[in-house]
Design a protein around this motif. Sequence first.
Motif, PDB file in Angstrom:
ATOM      1  N   HIS A 202       0.816  -1.205   0.000  1.00  0.00           N
ATOM      2  CA  HIS A 202       0.000   0.000   0.000  1.00  0.00           C
ATOM      3  C   HIS A 202       0.857   1.266   0.000  1.00  0.00           C
ATOM      4  O   HIS A 202       0.383   2.353   0.335  1.00  0.00           O
ATOM      5  N   MET A 203       2.109   1.128  -0.412  1.00  0.00           N
ATOM      6  CA  MET A 203       3.030   2.258  -0.503  1.00  0.00           C
ATOM      7  C   MET A 203       3.347   2.542  -1.959  1.00  0.00           C
ATOM      8  O   MET A 203       3.055   1.747  -2.845  1.00  0.00           O
ATOM      9  N   TYR A 204       3.972   3.689  -2.196  1.00  0.00           N
ATOM     10  CA  TYR A 204       4.354   4.069  -3.554  1.00  0.00           C
ATOM     11  C   TYR A 204       5.403   3.091  -4.066  1.00  0.00           C
ATOM     12  O   TYR A 204       6.428   2.867  -3.424  1.00  0.00           O
ATOM     13  N   GLN A 205       5.150   2.509  -5.227  1.00  0.00           N
ATOM     14  CA  GLN A 205       5.971   1.412  -5.718  1.00  0.00           C
ATOM     15  C   GLN A 205       7.157   1.857  -6.578  1.00  0.00           C
ATOM     16  O   GLN A 205       7.964   1.027  -6.980  1.00  0.00           O
ATOM     17  N   ARG A 206       7.239   3.163  -6.870  1.00  0.00           N
ATOM     18  CA  ARG A 206       8.349   3.649  -7.695  1.00  0.00           C
ATOM     19  C   ARG A 206       8.972   4.874  -7.042  1.00  0.00           C
ATOM     20  O   ARG A 206       8.873   5.983  -7.535  1.00  0.00           O
ATOM     21  N   TRP A 232      17.713  -3.038  -1.876  1.00  0.00           N
ATOM     22  CA  TRP A 232      16.621  -2.136  -1.499  1.00  0.00           C
ATOM     23  C   TRP A 232      16.211  -1.190  -2.614  1.00  0.00           C
ATOM     24  O   TRP A 232      15.207  -0.475  -2.499  1.00  0.00           O
ATOM     25  N   CYS A 233      16.952  -1.154  -3.710  1.00  0.00           N
ATOM     26  CA  CYS A 233      16.611  -0.237  -4.805  1.00  0.00           C
ATOM     27  C   CYS A 233      15.203  -0.474  -5.347  1.00  0.00           C
ATOM     28  O   CYS A 233      14.560   0.444  -5.843  1.00  0.00           O
ATOM     29  N   LEU A 234      14.726  -1.705  -5.273  1.00  0.00           N
ATOM     30  CA  LEU A 234      13.419  -2.054  -5.821  1.00  0.00           C
ATOM     31  C   LEU A 234      12.336  -2.104  -4.750  1.00  0.00           C
ATOM     32  O   LEU A 234      11.208  -2.509  -5.031  1.00  0.00           O
ATOM     33  N   ALA A 235      12.667  -1.692  -3.530  1.00  0.00           N
ATOM     34  CA  ALA A 235      11.692  -1.713  -2.439  1.00  0.00           C
ATOM     35  C   ALA A 235      10.787  -0.492  -2.516  1.00  0.00           C
ATOM     36  O   ALA A 235      11.207   0.583  -2.947  1.00  0.00           O
ATOM     37  N   PRO A 236       9.530  -0.626  -2.108  1.00  0.00           N
ATOM     38  CA  PRO A 236       8.615   0.525  -2.126  1.00  0.00           C
ATOM     39  C   PRO A 236       8.944   1.516  -1.019  1.00  0.00           C
ATOM     40  O   PRO A 236       9.486   1.156   0.025  1.00  0.00           O
ATOM     41  N   PHE A 237       8.603   2.767  -1.267  1.00  0.00           N
ATOM     42  CA  PHE A 237       8.764   3.830  -0.269  1.00  0.00           C
ATOM     43  C   PHE A 237       7.772   4.926  -0.608  1.00  0.00           C
ATOM     44  O   PHE A 237       7.657   5.334  -1.771  1.00  0.00           O
ATOM     45  N   ASP A 238       7.046   5.410   0.398  1.00  0.00           N
ATOM     46  CA  ASP A 238       6.027   6.414   0.154  1.00  0.00           C
ATOM     47  C   ASP A 238       6.525   7.801   0.532  1.00  0.00           C
ATOM     48  O   ASP A 238       6.793   8.071   1.704  1.00  0.00           O
ATOM     49  N   PRO A 239       6.683   8.712  -0.439  1.00  0.00           N
ATOM     50  CA  PRO A 239       7.149  10.067  -0.130  1.00  0.00           C
ATOM     51  C   PRO A 239       6.120  10.905   0.615  1.00  0.00           C
ATOM     52  O   PRO A 239       6.440  11.983   1.112  1.00  0.00           O
ATOM     53  N   GLU A 240       4.872  10.435   0.662  1.00  0.00           N
ATOM     54  CA  GLU A 240       3.826  11.105   1.431  1.00  0.00           C
ATOM     55  C   GLU A 240       3.320  10.205   2.543  1.00  0.00           C
ATOM     56  O   GLU A 240       2.116  10.076   2.747  1.00  0.00           O
ATOM     57  N   LYS A 298      13.298  15.983   0.647  1.00  0.00           N
ATOM     58  CA  LYS A 298      11.860  16.090   0.495  1.00  0.00           C
ATOM     59  C   LYS A 298      11.183  14.770   0.829  1.00  0.00           C
ATOM     60  O   LYS A 298      10.086  14.739   1.388  1.00  0.00           O
ATOM     61  N   ALA A 299      11.827  13.641   0.501  1.00  0.00           N
ATOM     62  CA  ALA A 299      11.236  12.325   0.757  1.00  0.00           C
ATOM     63  C   ALA A 299      11.019  12.089   2.251  1.00  0.00           C
ATOM     64  O   ALA A 299      10.014  11.506   2.657  1.00  0.00           O
ATOM     65  N   LEU A 300      11.958  12.554   3.078  1.00  0.00           N
ATOM     66  CA  LEU A 300      11.835  12.420   4.527  1.00  0.00           C
ATOM     67  C   LEU A 300      11.195  13.651   5.169  1.00  0.00           C
ATOM     68  O   LEU A 300      10.814  13.597   6.339  1.00  0.00           O
ATOM     69  N   TYR A 301      11.097  14.723   4.433  1.00  0.00           N
ATOM     70  CA  TYR A 301      10.617  16.015   4.919  1.00  0.00           C
ATOM     71  C   TYR A 301      11.363  16.405   6.196  1.00  0.00           C
ATOM     72  O   TYR A 301      10.758  16.657   7.258  1.00  0.00           O
ATOM     73  N   THR A 302      12.695  16.469   6.063  1.00  0.00           N
ATOM     74  CA  THR A 302      13.552  16.765   7.202  1.00  0.00           C
ATOM     75  C   THR A 302      13.311  18.181   7.730  1.00  0.00           C
ATOM     76  O   THR A 302      12.711  19.033   7.052  1.00  0.00           O
ATOM     77  N   LEU A 303      13.798  18.427   8.932  1.00  0.00           N
ATOM     78  CA  LEU A 303      13.586  19.717   9.583  1.00  0.00           C
ATOM     79  C   LEU A 303      14.198  20.850   8.771  1.00  0.00           C
ATOM     80  O   LEU A 303      13.595  21.919   8.617  1.00  0.00           O
ATOM     81  N   SER A 304      15.401  20.637   8.256  1.00  0.00           N
ATOM     82  CA  SER A 304      16.048  21.670   7.438  1.00  0.00           C
ATOM     83  C   SER A 304      15.253  21.932   6.172  1.00  0.00           C
ATOM     84  O   SER A 304      15.114  23.080   5.730  1.00  0.00           O
TER      85      SER A 304
END
Length: 377
Positions: A202-206, A232-240, A298-304
């Motif tokens: 249920h996460m962003y696949q690309r 891990w290059c092919l693992a899903p990750f959700d930027p939101e 932006k993917a982690l939306y870090t404090l900086s």
Amino acid sequence: MILVDDVGRAFPSLNHSPWFGVTLADFVMPFFLFGVGVSIGLVFKKVSSKPNATKKVILRTIKLFLLGLLLQGGYFHGRGNLTYGLDLSKIRWFGVLQRISIGYFLASMSEIWLVNNNILVDSPAAFMRKYSIQIFSILLCSVYLCLLYGLYVPNWKFELSNLLWSGRVSTIQNVHCEMRGSLDPPCNAVGFIDRLILGEDHMYQRPVYRRTKECSVNSPDYGPLPPDSPGWCLAPFDPEGILSSLMAAITCFVGLQFGHILVIFQVHKQRVLLWSVFSFSLLVVGYILEILGIPLSKALYTLSFMFITAGASGLVLTAIYYIVDIERLRKPTVLLQWMGMNALIVYALAACDIFPAIIQGFYCRSPENNLISSIRI
């Protein structure tokens, strides 16, 4: 957003940064969240009935979230596939509009219930006492930082499916972590929380990190995997995702304070001065945080990243306010005004590939001779 989605590959500066760093595209989401915060300050400057206002906020939040599910939950599959369907086992729960709905909800509820309307603003201290909702944003920031740097990320694995001549073959990829405080793609707490709560399907696949040097020979664009690429290059990750959306909501709170300045101070010079000081202060703090070791992501939306983009949003708002409201140069901004008044419709057309399909659908002699292809050439 339209430019990023549809011509980002042709112009790398319009595409998102693969992981660390910022590009022009990375400012789009913070600008949107910042604008939401400013509008909240205007809408709820006088609340006659808090229960009724709360009901409206909840309904609008639900509508935005559901619309985000419709547009980015996996129903529309792009111009190449021309398919439309529903698969609850693969639906993506979080997306752009879902993140905006979360920020809108938190900032609106704080504005309705936490603002002390009995305080007369006659000094900076009174302004801070009246709008003490920044305490809530500090709480959100503290939760984010504690989880990002303090949460233990164990080893994890994901299933990778490959379509071969003999059929679909699934393999298990193992990712070694066992650490805290990592901000790299495989072992950060943001991805861990999303995998734990949402599930990998249920996460962003690309994700954007597929464009990093470790994962693409065409970096900073998508491309084939390098020979020694990590699993891990092919693992899903959700930027939101969940945790990053908490920090993203703080951008709404920053915009809300700009909206408060717009409501309280009626003189143009006061507004421009306060906005400018506030914006430059945010930029300086963000730059200092980056120097101290908190990278822009932006993917982690870090404090900086939050401080830098919020400061830039404030400067852009100040510049537009000066041009449109002070200098009265409104004719050049008529198109932008129309898009702003119909932003959700315009975005929906773009997110559903209707708008780009119209643009790319007109061609001369052969389908390859469309507008986007000619721009790349």
